[in-house]
Design a protein around this motif. Structure first.
Motif, PDB file in Angstrom:
ATOM      1  N   GLN A   1     -19.365 -40.833 -27.699  1.00 53.57           N
ATOM      2  CA  GLN A   1     -18.869 -41.377 -26.430  1.00 53.57           C
ATOM      3  C   GLN A   1     -17.589 -40.671 -25.963  1.00 53.57           C
ATOM      4  N   LEU A   2     -17.611 -39.338 -26.073  1.00 57.10           N
ATOM      5  CA  LEU A   2     -16.486 -38.562 -25.561  1.00 57.10           C
ATOM      6  C   LEU A   2     -16.521 -38.546 -24.038  1.00 57.10           C
ATOM      7  N   SER A   3     -15.341 -38.398 -23.449  1.00 51.10           N
ATOM      8  CA  SER A   3     -15.271 -38.247 -21.995  1.00 51.10           C
ATOM      9  C   SER A   3     -15.762 -36.853 -21.613  1.00 51.10           C
ATOM     10  N   TYR A   4     -15.934 -36.622 -20.315  1.00 49.97           N
ATOM     11  CA  TYR A   4     -16.329 -35.289 -19.854  1.00 49.97           C
ATOM     12  C   TYR A   4     -15.279 -34.248 -20.255  1.00 49.97           C
ATOM     13  N   LEU A   5     -14.012 -34.648 -20.159  1.00 47.89           N
ATOM     14  CA  LEU A   5     -12.947 -33.724 -20.556  1.00 47.89           C
ATOM     15  C   LEU A   5     -12.994 -33.435 -22.049  1.00 47.89           C
ATOM     16  N   GLY A   6     -13.303 -34.458 -22.834  1.00 42.83           N
ATOM     17  CA  GLY A   6     -13.421 -34.255 -24.278  1.00 42.83           C
ATOM     18  C   GLY A   6     -14.566 -33.320 -24.617  1.00 42.83           C
ATOM     19  N   PHE A   7     -15.693 -33.480 -23.921  1.00 38.92           N
ATOM     20  CA  PHE A   7     -16.843 -32.608 -24.122  1.00 38.92           C
ATOM     21  C   PHE A   7     -16.498 -31.170 -23.746  1.00 38.92           C
ATOM     22  N   LEU A   8     -15.817 -31.001 -22.607  1.00 35.34           N
ATOM     23  CA  LEU A   8     -15.420 -29.664 -22.172  1.00 35.34           C
ATOM     24  C   LEU A   8     -14.446 -29.040 -23.166  1.00 35.34           C
ATOM     25  N   ALA A   9     -13.507 -29.832 -23.688  1.00 32.38           N
ATOM     26  CA  ALA A   9     -12.545 -29.321 -24.672  1.00 32.38           C
ATOM     27  C   ALA A   9     -13.263 -28.832 -25.922  1.00 32.38           C
ATOM     28  N   GLU A  10     -14.262 -29.585 -26.377  1.00 34.55           N
ATOM     29  CA  GLU A  10     -15.036 -29.163 -27.559  1.00 34.55           C
ATOM     30  C   GLU A  10     -15.713 -27.826 -27.309  1.00 34.55           C
ATOM     31  N   LEU A  11     -16.297 -27.673 -26.126  1.00 34.53           N
ATOM     32  CA  LEU A  11     -16.986 -26.429 -25.793  1.00 34.53           C
ATOM     33  C   LEU A  11     -16.041 -25.226 -25.816  1.00 34.53           C
ATOM     34  N   VAL A  12     -14.919 -25.336 -25.111  1.00 33.11           N
ATOM     35  CA  VAL A  12     -14.032 -24.174 -25.001  1.00 33.11           C
ATOM     36  C   VAL A  12     -13.342 -23.876 -26.333  1.00 33.11           C
ATOM     37  N   MET A  13     -13.090 -24.915 -27.142  1.00 35.96           N
ATOM     38  CA  MET A  13     -12.434 -24.676 -28.424  1.00 35.96           C
ATOM     39  C   MET A  13     -13.347 -23.922 -29.385  1.00 35.96           C
ATOM     40  N   VAL A  14     -14.631 -24.288 -29.435  1.00 34.40           N
ATOM     41  CA  VAL A  14     -15.524 -23.569 -30.353  1.00 34.40           C
ATOM     42  C   VAL A  14     -15.722 -22.128 -29.896  1.00 34.40           C
ATOM     43  N   GLU A  15     -15.728 -21.903 -28.583  1.00 32.34           N
ATOM     44  CA  GLU A  15     -15.852 -20.532 -28.081  1.00 32.34           C
ATOM     45  C   GLU A  15     -14.627 -19.712 -28.464  1.00 32.34           C
ATOM     46  N   CYS A  16     -13.431 -20.291 -28.290  1.00 31.91           N
ATOM     47  CA  CYS A  16     -12.196 -19.575 -28.635  1.00 31.91           C
ATOM     48  C   CYS A  16     -12.118 -19.291 -30.136  1.00 31.91           C
ATOM     49  N   GLU A  17     -12.477 -20.276 -30.955  1.00 30.89           N
ATOM     50  CA  GLU A  17     -12.431 -20.093 -32.401  1.00 30.89           C
ATOM     51  C   GLU A  17     -13.384 -18.993 -32.842  1.00 30.89           C
ATOM     52  N   ASP A  18     -14.593 -18.999 -32.290  1.00 27.83           N
ATOM     53  CA  ASP A  18     -15.576 -17.984 -32.672  1.00 27.83           C
ATOM     54  C   ASP A  18     -15.169 -16.611 -32.154  1.00 27.83           C
ATOM     55  N   ARG A  19     -14.571 -16.586 -30.969  1.00 26.46           N
ATOM     56  CA  ARG A  19     -14.108 -15.307 -30.417  1.00 26.46           C
ATOM     57  C   ARG A  19     -13.005 -14.721 -31.282  1.00 26.46           C
ATOM     58  N   ASP A  20     -12.100 -15.576 -31.773  1.00 27.14           N
ATOM     59  CA  ASP A  20     -11.037 -15.108 -32.664  1.00 27.14           C
ATOM     60  C   ASP A  20     -11.630 -14.533 -33.957  1.00 27.14           C
ATOM     61  N   LYS A  21     -12.658 -15.197 -34.491  1.00 30.32           N
ATOM     62  CA  LYS A  21     -13.295 -14.715 -35.717  1.00 30.32           C
ATOM     63  C   LYS A  21     -13.956 -13.362 -35.490  1.00 30.32           C
ATOM     64  N   ARG A  22     -14.620 -13.199 -34.352  1.00 32.70           N
ATOM     65  CA  ARG A  22     -15.288 -11.928 -34.063  1.00 32.70           C
ATOM     66  C   ARG A  22     -14.264 -10.812 -33.878  1.00 32.70           C
ATOM     67  N   ALA A  23     -13.158 -11.118 -33.193  1.00 32.32           N
ATOM     68  CA  ALA A  23     -12.112 -10.116 -32.985  1.00 32.32           C
ATOM     69  C   ALA A  23     -11.468  -9.722 -34.313  1.00 32.32           C
TER      70      ALA A  23
END
Length: 259
Positions: free
Chosen positions: A43-65
């Motif tokens: 039951q996350l808010s829309y903002l919480g859902f969006l935060a989860e999305l962008v955080m996993v992308e940033c974390e994975d991008r850091d790992k790839r870099a």
């Protein structure tokens, strides 16, 4: 999470997939459905859902870099500090190594010298500290000293020396292994000195050598040039003596005696 404005669930999934391809967001593209399901269940808010999305992308991008920087460094094998056995070589101060692992010396452009006999952990530490620096975002390059000198000699013959020295000058940390292993002629020593001068007090250099500084005259046969190189590699730097007892030799002996 229901699609809005009459867009079907299938159409929404297709639109997200297409947009992620266009925006080059591979992690969101791969995981948005699972994260959406988890967010709905929690039951996350829309903002919480969006935060989860962008955080996993940033974390994975850091790992790839980070992985790209480690690959670009040219390490001959994988070595990390977590695998280093400090109990096998009490001469190496764990607290100092852990402090170096923070990368502050790389940021400050300071040199590091690892001096000791073969099998005492110099190359492991050199590669592991270089890997840690790459993981922290620094550009790192590892090379055998003899290989670097050969490259510089070839570049000088091809009139590409300035470009080659500049390329080595751009990395944040230059790791030179097996310095002192082979004798260098005057030209090779002078070219190496140019690289060190290019980096002096600007970018970090880490070296591993099986010769004490007093024995470097066997590698750099010109005493004045030898003294200048030692000065470049020790000024405001850290010197760690790894000792004379080979961990590999002791390990082999112990293995044989247990059979």
């Amino acid at each position: 999470m229901n699609a809005r404005r009459g867009v079907t669930e299938e159409a929404a999934v297709a639109a997200i997939d297409s947009a992620c391809r266009l925006l080059r967001l591979p992690t969101i593209r791969a995981r948005f459905a699972d994260i959406a399901a988890d967010s709905q269940r929690e039951q996350l808010s829309y903002l919480g859902f969006l935060a989860e999305l962008v955080m996993v992308e940033c974390e994975d991008r850091d790992k790839r870099a980070s992985a790209r920087r480690i690959t670009a460094a040219g390490f001959p094998r994988t070595k990390i500090l977590a695998d280093f056995d400090f109990t096998a070589n009490p001469a190496i101060p764990a607290a100092v190594i852990n402090q170096l692992a923070t990368g502050a010396w790389v940021k400050a452009g300071q040199p590091l010298c690892l001096i000791g006999d073969s099998g005492t952990g110099k190359s492991h530490l050199l590669i592991a500290l270089g890997t840690a620096a790459a993981q922290q975002g620094y550009r790192v390059r590892y090379t055998l000293t003899s290989k670097l000198v050969n490259e510089l000699v070839e570049a000088a013959d091809d009139k590409q020396l300035s470009k080659t020295i500049a390329r080595y000058g751009r990395v944040d940390l230059l790791c030179l292994d097996e310095l002192g292993f082979l004798e260098l002629d005057r030209k090779g020593a002078e070219l190496l000195f140019q690289v060190l001068t290019e980096r002096e007090e600007k970018s970090a250099v880490a070296i591993a050598s099986n010769e004490a500084f007093s024995g470097w005259t066997k590698t750099f046969t010109d005493p004045r040039l030898c003294a200048a190189i030692v000065d470049r590699l020790t000024f405001n730097g850290q010197i760690i003596e790894t000792g004379t007892t080979s961990y590999r030799l002791e390990h082999s002996r112990a293995a044989r005696s247990s059979q």
